[in-house]
Design a protein around this motif. Structure first.
Motif, PDB file in Angstrom:
ATOM      1  N   LYS A   2       0.792  -1.117   0.087  1.00 27.61           N
ATOM      2  CA  LYS A   2       0.287  -0.013   0.109  1.00 27.61           C
ATOM      3  C   LYS A   2       0.797   1.184   0.026  1.00 27.61           C
ATOM      4  CE  LYS A   2      -3.683  -2.448   0.926  1.00 27.61           C
ATOM      5  NZ  LYS A   2      -4.553  -2.870  -0.329  1.00 27.61           N
ATOM      6  N   VAL A   3       0.486   2.383  -0.590  1.00 31.54           N
ATOM      7  CA  VAL A   3       1.220   3.611  -0.612  1.00 31.54           C
ATOM      8  C   VAL A   3       0.750   4.273   0.740  1.00 31.54           C
ATOM      9  CG1 VAL A   3       1.404   5.849  -1.698  1.00 31.54           C
ATOM     10  CG2 VAL A   3       0.741   3.698  -3.106  1.00 31.54           C
ATOM     11  N   LEU A   4       1.787   4.572   1.630  1.00 31.06           N
ATOM     12  CA  LEU A   4       1.406   5.106   2.860  1.00 31.06           C
ATOM     13  C   LEU A   4       1.140   6.648   2.899  1.00 31.06           C
ATOM     14  CD1 LEU A   4       3.878   3.692   5.322  1.00 31.06           C
ATOM     15  CD2 LEU A   4       1.562   3.044   5.080  1.00 31.06           C
ATOM     16  N   SER A   5       0.033   7.091   3.305  1.00 36.94           N
ATOM     17  CA  SER A   5      -0.444   8.439   3.315  1.00 36.94           C
ATOM     18  C   SER A   5       0.133   9.108   4.925  1.00 36.94           C
ATOM     19  CB  SER A   5      -1.855   8.663   3.319  1.00 36.94           C
ATOM     20  OG  SER A   5      -2.460   8.232   4.174  1.00 36.94           O
ATOM     21  N   ILE A   6       0.458  10.379   4.878  1.00 39.80           N
ATOM     22  CA  ILE A   6       0.781  11.025   6.205  1.00 39.80           C
ATOM     23  C   ILE A   6      -0.357  11.533   6.969  1.00 39.80           C
ATOM     24  CG2 ILE A   6       1.828  13.069   7.034  1.00 39.80           C
ATOM     25  CD1 ILE A   6       3.715  13.055   4.404  1.00 39.80           C
ATOM     26  N   ALA A   7      -0.414  11.209   8.187  1.00 37.48           N
ATOM     27  CA  ALA A   7      -1.551  11.405   8.983  1.00 37.48           C
ATOM     28  C   ALA A   7      -1.637  13.070   9.038  1.00 37.48           C
ATOM     29  CB  ALA A   7      -1.209  10.749  10.466  1.00 37.48           C
ATOM     30  N   LEU A   8      -3.005  13.419   9.458  1.00 33.92           N
ATOM     31  CA  LEU A   8      -2.954  14.830   9.372  1.00 33.92           C
ATOM     32  C   LEU A   8      -2.447  15.302  10.814  1.00 33.92           C
ATOM     33  CD1 LEU A   8      -6.720  15.250   8.301  1.00 33.92           C
ATOM     34  CD2 LEU A   8      -4.811  15.452   6.935  1.00 33.92           C
ATOM     35  N   LEU A   9      -1.713  16.433  10.743  1.00 32.93           N
ATOM     36  CA  LEU A   9      -1.301  17.441  11.472  1.00 32.93           C
ATOM     37  C   LEU A   9      -0.468  16.634  12.817  1.00 32.93           C
ATOM     38  CD1 LEU A   9      -4.409  19.485  12.286  1.00 32.93           C
ATOM     39  CD2 LEU A   9      -2.754  20.076  10.990  1.00 32.93           C
ATOM     40  N   LEU A  10      -0.497  15.456  12.978  1.00 32.33           N
ATOM     41  CA  LEU A  10       0.255  14.763  14.117  1.00 32.33           C
ATOM     42  C   LEU A  10       1.417  13.971  13.638  1.00 32.33           C
ATOM     43  CD1 LEU A  10      -3.059  13.814  16.345  1.00 32.33           C
ATOM     44  CD2 LEU A  10      -1.626  16.096  16.364  1.00 32.33           C
ATOM     45  N   CYS A  11       2.129  13.767  14.832  1.00 31.37           N
ATOM     46  CA  CYS A  11       3.315  12.955  14.299  1.00 31.37           C
ATOM     47  C   CYS A  11       2.907  11.745  15.122  1.00 31.37           C
ATOM     48  CB  CYS A  11       4.626  13.342  14.999  1.00 31.37           C
ATOM     49  SG  CYS A  11       5.950  12.013  15.322  1.00 31.37           S
ATOM     50  N   PHE A  12       2.582  10.526  14.516  1.00 34.80           N
ATOM     51  CA  PHE A  12       1.717   9.727  14.739  1.00 34.80           C
ATOM     52  C   PHE A  12       2.586   8.901  16.047  1.00 34.80           C
ATOM     53  CE2 PHE A  12      -0.495   5.558  15.025  1.00 34.80           C
ATOM     54  CZ  PHE A  12      -1.747   6.056  14.859  1.00 34.80           C
ATOM     55  N   CYS A  13       3.675   8.692  16.137  1.00 36.15           N
ATOM     56  CA  CYS A  13       4.511   8.063  17.239  1.00 36.15           C
ATOM     57  C   CYS A  13       4.469   8.861  18.372  1.00 36.15           C
ATOM     58  CB  CYS A  13       5.925   7.939  16.726  1.00 36.15           C
ATOM     59  SG  CYS A  13       6.957   9.349  16.549  1.00 36.15           S
ATOM     60  N   CYS A  14       3.974  10.036  18.411  1.00 39.58           N
ATOM     61  CA  CYS A  14       4.122  10.945  19.769  1.00 39.58           C
ATOM     62  C   CYS A  14       3.065  10.720  20.538  1.00 39.58           C
ATOM     63  CB  CYS A  14       4.585  12.361  19.672  1.00 39.58           C
ATOM     64  SG  CYS A  14       6.139  12.677  18.851  1.00 39.58           S
TER      65      CYS A  14
ATOM     66  N   LYS B  59      21.258  -7.560  27.606  1.00 39.20           N
ATOM     67  CA  LYS B  59      20.050  -7.579  27.464  1.00 39.20           C
ATOM     68  C   LYS B  59      19.543  -6.168  27.027  1.00 39.20           C
ATOM     69  CE  LYS B  59      19.250  -7.257  32.433  1.00 39.20           C
ATOM     70  NZ  LYS B  59      18.851  -7.835  33.692  1.00 39.20           N
ATOM     71  N   SER B  60      18.308  -6.011  26.931  1.00 43.92           N
ATOM     72  CA  SER B  60      17.846  -4.632  26.598  1.00 43.92           C
ATOM     73  C   SER B  60      17.067  -4.094  28.041  1.00 43.92           C
ATOM     74  CB  SER B  60      16.480  -4.898  25.799  1.00 43.92           C
ATOM     75  OG  SER B  60      15.957  -3.737  24.909  1.00 43.92           O
ATOM     76  N   TYR B  61      17.262  -2.953  28.190  1.00 40.45           N
ATOM     77  CA  TYR B  61      16.930  -2.259  29.188  1.00 40.45           C
ATOM     78  C   TYR B  61      15.719  -1.043  28.373  1.00 40.45           C
ATOM     79  CZ  TYR B  61      20.715  -3.667  31.622  1.00 40.45           C
ATOM     80  OH  TYR B  61      21.817  -4.581  32.376  1.00 40.45           O
ATOM     81  N   ASP B  62      14.810  -0.688  29.496  1.00 40.79           N
ATOM     82  CA  ASP B  62      13.797   0.233  29.065  1.00 40.79           C
ATOM     83  C   ASP B  62      14.258   1.925  29.351  1.00 40.79           C
ATOM     84  OD1 ASP B  62      12.329  -1.724  28.008  1.00 40.79           O
ATOM     85  OD2 ASP B  62      11.162  -1.988  30.115  1.00 40.79           O
ATOM     86  N   ILE B  63      14.057   2.689  28.368  1.00 41.21           N
ATOM     87  CA  ILE B  63      14.417   4.123  28.616  1.00 41.21           C
ATOM     88  C   ILE B  63      12.937   4.848  28.336  1.00 41.21           C
ATOM     89  CG2 ILE B  63      15.727   6.000  27.912  1.00 41.21           C
ATOM     90  CD1 ILE B  63      17.894   4.263  26.857  1.00 41.21           C
ATOM     91  N   SER B  64      12.776   5.684  29.300  1.00 45.58           N
ATOM     92  CA  SER B  64      11.518   6.717  29.396  1.00 45.58           C
ATOM     93  C   SER B  64      11.974   7.986  29.232  1.00 45.58           C
ATOM     94  CB  SER B  64      10.684   6.493  30.456  1.00 45.58           C
ATOM     95  OG  SER B  64      10.860   6.689  31.519  1.00 45.58           O
ATOM     96  N   TYR B  65      11.509   8.581  28.433  1.00 43.59           N
ATOM     97  CA  TYR B  65      11.686  10.419  28.136  1.00 43.59           C
ATOM     98  C   TYR B  65      10.400  10.852  28.651  1.00 43.59           C
ATOM     99  CZ  TYR B  65      15.215   8.526  25.417  1.00 43.59           C
ATOM    100  OH  TYR B  65      16.078   7.729  24.839  1.00 43.59           O
ATOM    101  N   THR B  66      10.225  12.056  29.608  1.00 43.79           N
ATOM    102  CA  THR B  66       9.055  12.397  30.103  1.00 43.79           C
ATOM    103  C   THR B  66       8.948  13.979  30.029  1.00 43.79           C
ATOM    104  OG1 THR B  66       8.194  10.535  31.226  1.00 43.79           O
ATOM    105  CG2 THR B  66       6.965  12.584  31.392  1.00 43.79           C
TER     106      THR B  66
ATOM    107  N   ILE C 129       4.304  14.756  27.917  1.00 37.27           N
ATOM    108  CA  ILE C 129       4.382  13.781  26.835  1.00 37.27           C
ATOM    109  C   ILE C 129       5.492  12.696  27.236  1.00 37.27           C
ATOM    110  CG2 ILE C 129       5.832  15.421  25.466  1.00 37.27           C
ATOM    111  CD1 ILE C 129       4.592  14.086  22.955  1.00 37.27           C
ATOM    112  N   SER C 130       5.301  11.535  26.886  1.00 37.41           N
ATOM    113  CA  SER C 130       6.112  10.653  27.080  1.00 37.41           C
ATOM    114  C   SER C 130       6.411   9.622  26.034  1.00 37.41           C
ATOM    115  CB  SER C 130       5.849   9.606  28.329  1.00 37.41           C
ATOM    116  OG  SER C 130       5.546  10.194  29.628  1.00 37.41           O
ATOM    117  N   LYS C 131       7.406   9.271  26.056  1.00 33.69           N
ATOM    118  CA  LYS C 131       8.016   8.180  24.756  1.00 33.69           C
ATOM    119  C   LYS C 131       8.888   7.242  25.685  1.00 33.69           C
ATOM    120  CE  LYS C 131       9.166   7.630  20.062  1.00 33.69           C
ATOM    121  NZ  LYS C 131       9.469   8.403  18.838  1.00 33.69           N
TER     122      LYS C 131
END
Length: 739
Positions: free
Chosen positions: A3-15, A252-259, A269-271
C-alpha cells in the motif's frame, strides 16, 4: 499486497502519551460488506451487522478475498470530561491507526473527514494512519450522549478495512504538536556503554518550558538503574537536545523513558524505547566460508554465484571440481558461466588469507529446480515504497556487496514504482524516468556478484497504479530476460478486476501458471515469487504451479502485533516448505523503514527483532531486508550477519520448524536440520520476563545432549531432563541441539 502510505493529518503519529484523557475505540465495532450512504445515519439499526475486531483486517475475520466497499459503525458516548481535562479546548481528535485503503468518516451522519486529507477519490489507494480534528463546538458532536461513528472504507485489494493498535478519541492538546525524536542511532562505547541524543521538537506556535525526566529501568528486575531530570525549553525551529551515556550494561535490553512536563499547562508527553544489545560475535580474522551448502541452476542458462566468505582481507578463492562451463574469479570469488549438462556436481571451495585457509564442500545442482534454499536479499518496498529509484537501488547493492554478501545475501529486488505510464508502440514494457536504463542497472548489480529482482502484477495495474503484465506476459518475461532479471515478485493486486468476483481455485492458479509458462520460455533463471496473500491455501499448490515462494499472509507492519501474528500463524503452511519452494510470511521490518520516502526506526523492540529474525529463519522462508541499506546501524548489521542463525534458514533439507509446545505466554518451535541436529526457538510471547523450562521428552529431543546458543555462538552447560532459560518479554532463546 503493498500500500502507499499517506501522512496522518497534523500529528506525528509516534508521539503518544499526553496525560489528557483519552477514550479508546478499540471495542464494539460492527461491520457490513457493500455500500450505502444511508449506513452513516444515526437512525440505522445495525444490530444485525457483524461484530468485528479492529485489531485485524476484515479478510482474516470471515471476509476472505473481499475487495471493494465496507462500512464500520460504532456507538460511543463522548464525555465532556475530555474537554474539561484538556488545556486546549478547541478541537476533538479522532485517531484511526490504519485505513486500508481509503475512507470517509461520518459522525452522527455528518461527514467530518476523508481520504486522510489528500486525494479526490475514495477508490484511490491512501493506505495509512488517520488523524481527524473536529471543532469542539461542531454540532455533529453530541457531548455526554451516544454518538455514531460510521466509516466508509474502500479496499483496492489484499488486506482491507480498519486495523491496528490504536483507535481513540481525545482533545487536541498542547503536546499534539510535540515529538520526542529518538530516531538517532545509539553509539557504542567502552565497558558495554551506550550513548544517544534525543530531541524535543515542535511544529506548533507554543513556546515550551519545563522539565525532561530521563529514566532507565531493568525490565527483568523492575529496578531503576539511572534517573535524571533536566530543565528543557524549545519552540518551533529551536529543538531541545538531550545527550546521555549509560554504562556497564549486560547483554539484554533496558527500558528508557523520556517524559517532558510543560510548566504552564502541566501537560506531559512520554516516549519509551529499549536499548540494543549485540549478541553476534565479531567475525574472526581467519577465513570462513558461509552460506548454503547447495546452489541450483538450470542447464544452458547464465550462472552467477558469489562465494560468501569472511576473514581479513584480501581473500583468495579456489574451487575444485567446477563443472565444465564455469569459471571462478580468484580475487572476487564470483563464479560465472553456463553448464549444459544436468547433474549434481560436488565442489571443494577454498578461501585463504595471510592467516590461514578454510575449505567447504559445496554442491552445484544443475537441473529443473532453482532456489534450493530461501532467497536472501533486499526489497525496496518497506523502505522506499513508490519513491524507489536507480540511485537508491545502486546504493543498496553496494551496501550489500560491502557488508552482507560475505554472509550469503545475494538479491537486490526492485518493488513497485519502476514502470512507465504507457507501454511502447509494440507493447513492450518500459521504465519511467527514475530508472533510465534497467539493463545497465542489472549489469552493475551483477558486476558486484549479486542478483537483481523486479516486480509486476498479473492484472492491468500494480498495487501502486503502475502498469501490470495483463495480456503481455510473454512479452514482459522476454524483456526481463533481456534486462538480466533474476527474480520476479508477482502481486495479485488488480487481477481481481479481470477474474471472477469470487475466484475458484483454478482462477487463483491461472495468472501464476500463465507467467510461469512465459518465464520457462526464456534463457534465464528467474526466481518466481507469488504475492497473493495466502488465498486458496496457496502453500498447498504453490510448488505445483511453479512458485519458488508464495506469500502466506497479508502485509507485515513494524509492530509486535503484526509481526508476531504473522510469524506464529504459519503452522498450517509449514509442512509444505521444501527445496526450491518456500512459504513467504512477508519481508523483514528491521532497521529504518517507512514505505517511502520518510523513514523511521522500526517500532519493534530489540528483543522483538531477535524474535523476528529467529522465527523467520526457523521457518525456512525468504529473508528480504526492507530497510534503508545506506544506514545499517550496528545492531541491524549484527542481526543480519550471524552465520549460525542464517544457516538455520539456509539448511539444505529445506524444512520449516513446527510448533511443538504452545502454552500460556510462550511457544517452542523445532526445525529438523540436514545434519540430524534440531534448531529450537523458545519464544516468550508475554510482556514480562519468563523462566521457561523445556522438558526434553516433551519436546522430542530426549537424546540431544549438547545445546548451543546460536545467537552468541557458544555451547551452554546444561544437564538433566529439563533445559531452563530466562527469556525477555517478546524475546527468544534460539539454540541448536546435537546428540
Amino acid at each position: 499486497m503493498k500500500k502507499v502510505l499517506s501522512i496522518a493529518l497534523l500529528l506525528c503519529f509516534c508521539c503518544l502519551g499526553a496525560v489528557a484523557q483519552e477514550l479508546s475505540l478499540s471495542k464494539g465495532w460492527k461491520f457490513k460488506q457493500g455500500d450505502s450512504l444511508q449506513w452513516a445515519s444515526t437512525q440505522l439499526n445495525d444490530s444485525n451487522w457483524n461484530s468485528i475486531d479492529v485489531a485485524r483486517d476484515w479478510e482474516s475475520q470471515g471476509f476472505a478475498n473481499y475487495d471493494g466497499f465496507g462500512w464500520y459503525r460504532l456507538h460511543v458516548v463522548i464525555p465532556t470530561s475530555l474537554k474539561e481535562s484538556s488545556y486546549l479546548k478547541d478541537s476533538l481528535r479522532l485517531e484511526l491507526h490504519n485505513v486500508d485503503d481509503n475512507d470517509e468518516v461520518y459522525l452522527n451522519g455528518k461527514l467530518i473527514g476523508k481520504y486522510g486529507g489528500s486525494g479526490t477519490d475514495i477508490k484511490e489507494s491512501k493506505y495509512g494512519p488517520r488523524t481527524y480534528l473536529i471543532a469542539a463546538n461542531n454540532p455533529a458532536i453530541l457531548w455526554d450522549k451516544e454518538n455514531v461513528i460510521a466509516i466508509r472504507i474502500f479496499d483496492t485489494g489484499g488486506a482491507g478495512g480498519l486495523y491496528g493498535d490504536k483507535f481513540s478519541i481525545s482533545m487536541n492538546d498542547v503536546m499534539d504538536y510535540v515529538n520526542i525524536n529518538t530516531d538517532g542511532d545509539f553509539s557504542y562505547g567502552p565497558k558495554s556503554s551506550l550513548g544517544k541524543s534525543v530531541k524535543l521538537v515542535t511544529t506548533g506556535n507554543y513556546n515550551y518550558k519545563g522539565k525532561l525526566n530521563f529514566k532507565v529501568t531493568d525490565p527483568e528486575t523492575g529496578s531503576v538503574i539511572y534517573e535524571k531530570t533536566n530543565d528543557a525549553d524549545f519552540a518551533a525551529g529551536k529543538p531541545f537536545t538531550y545527550t546521555f551515556t549509560i554504562g556497564e550494561l549486560q547483554k539484554k535490553s533496558y527500558d528508557i523513558s523520556y517524559t517532558f512536563t510543560d510548566e504552564a499547562s502541566g501537560t506531559k508527553i512520554s516516549k519509551t524505547e529499549s536499548t540494543p544489545y549485540v549478541l553476534t560475535p565479531y567475525p574472526s580474522s581467519r577465513p570462513k566460508i558461509n552460506g548454503a551448502d547447495v546452489f541450483g541452476a538450470r542447464p544452458g542458462n547464465p550462472f552467477l554465484y558469489r562465494i560468501p566468505a569472511t576473514g581479513k582481507a584480501p581473500l583468495a578463492y579456489k574451487a575444485e571440481g567446477l563443472p565444465d562451463g564455469l569459471n571462478l574469479d580468484a580475487v572476487t570469488g564470483i563464479i560465472t558461466g553456463t553448464v549444459n549438462t544436468k547433474g549434481d556436481y560436488p565442489v571443494t571451495l577454498t578461501v585463504s588469507n595471510s592467516i590461514g585457509s578454510r575449505t567447504k564442500q559445496f554442491t552445484i545442482s544443475i537441473g529443473d529446480n532453482i532456489g534450493l534454499t530461501p532467497a536472501l536479499g533486499w526489497n525496496s518496498w518497506n523502505a522506499w515504497g513508490l519513491s524507489v529509484d536507480d540511485k537508491k537501488v545502486r546504493i543498496s547493492a553496494k551496501a550489500m556487496a560491502d557488508k552482507l554478501a560475505s554472509h550469503g545475501w545475494a538479491y537486490i529486488n526492485i518493488d513497485d514504482g519502476w514502470e512507465a505510464d504507457n507501454r511502447r508502440a509494440d507493447g513492450e514494457i518500459a521504465t519511467n524516468s527514475k530508472f533510465p536504463d534497467m539493463k545497465a542497472l542489472a549489469d552493475y548489480v551483477h558486476g558486484l556478484g549479486l542478483k537483481i529482482g523486479i516486480y509486476s502484477s498479473p492484472g492491468p495495474r500494480t498495487c501502486g497504479g503502475y502498469l501490470g503484465s495483463w495480456q503481455h506476459e510473454d512479452q514482459d518475461a522476454k524483456t526481463y530476460g533481456d534486462w538480466g532479471i533474476d527474480y520476479l515478485k508477482y502481486d495479485w493486486c488488480s487481477y481481481s478486476e479481470v477474474t471472477a468476483k469470487n475466484p475458484t481455485l483454478a482462477d487463483m492458479k491461472k495468472p501464476y501458471q500463465v507467467m510461469r509458462s512465459a518465464l520457462d520460455k526464456i534463457n534465464r533463471d528467474i526466481m518466481f515469487s507469488f504475492c497473493q496473500y495466502g488465498m486458496g491455501k496457496v502453500w498447498e499448490w504453490g510448488a505445483e504451479v511453479g512458485g519458488n515462494s508464495w506469500r502466506t499472509t497479508g502485509d507485515i507492519q513494524d509492530t509486535w502485533q503484526s509481526m508476531s501474528g504473522i510469524g506464529f500463524g504459519q503452522a498450517a503452511a509449514a509442512p509444505y516448505a521444501q527445496p526450491g519452494h518456500f512459504n513467504d510470511p512477508d519481508m523483514l521490518v528491521v532497521g529504518k523503514v517507512g514505505w517511502g520516502p520518510n523513514l523511521h526506526n522500526t517500532r519493534l523492540t530489540y528483543d522483538e527483532q531477535y524474535t523476528h529474525i529467529s522465527l523467520w529463519c526457523l521457518q525456512a522462508v525468504p529473508l528480504l531486508i526492507g530497510c534503508d541499506m545506506s544506514r545499517l546501524d550496528k545492531f541491524t548489521l549484527n542481526l543480519l550477519t550471524n552465520d549460525e542463525v542464517l544457516a538455520i534458514d539456509q539448511d539444505a533439507l529445506g524444512k520449516s520448524a513446527l510448533p511443538v509446545i504452545k502454552k500460556d505466554g510462550y511457544e517452542v518451535w523445532i526445525k529438523e536440520m540436514k545434519d540430524g541436529s534440531k534448531a529450537i526457538g523458545i519464544f516468550n510471547k508475554s510482556d514480562k520476563y519468563q523462566t521457561i523450562s523445556l522438558n526434553r521428552e516433551e519436546a522430542g529431543i530426549a537424546g540431544y545432549k549438547r545445546i548451543r546458543d546460536v545467537w552468541q555462538q557458544k555451547y551452554i552447560i546444561n544437564s538433566g531432563p529439563d533445559f531452563k532459560t530466562s527469556v525477555a518479554p517478546h524475546g527468544v532463546m534460539l539454540v541448536r541441539a546435537y546428540k
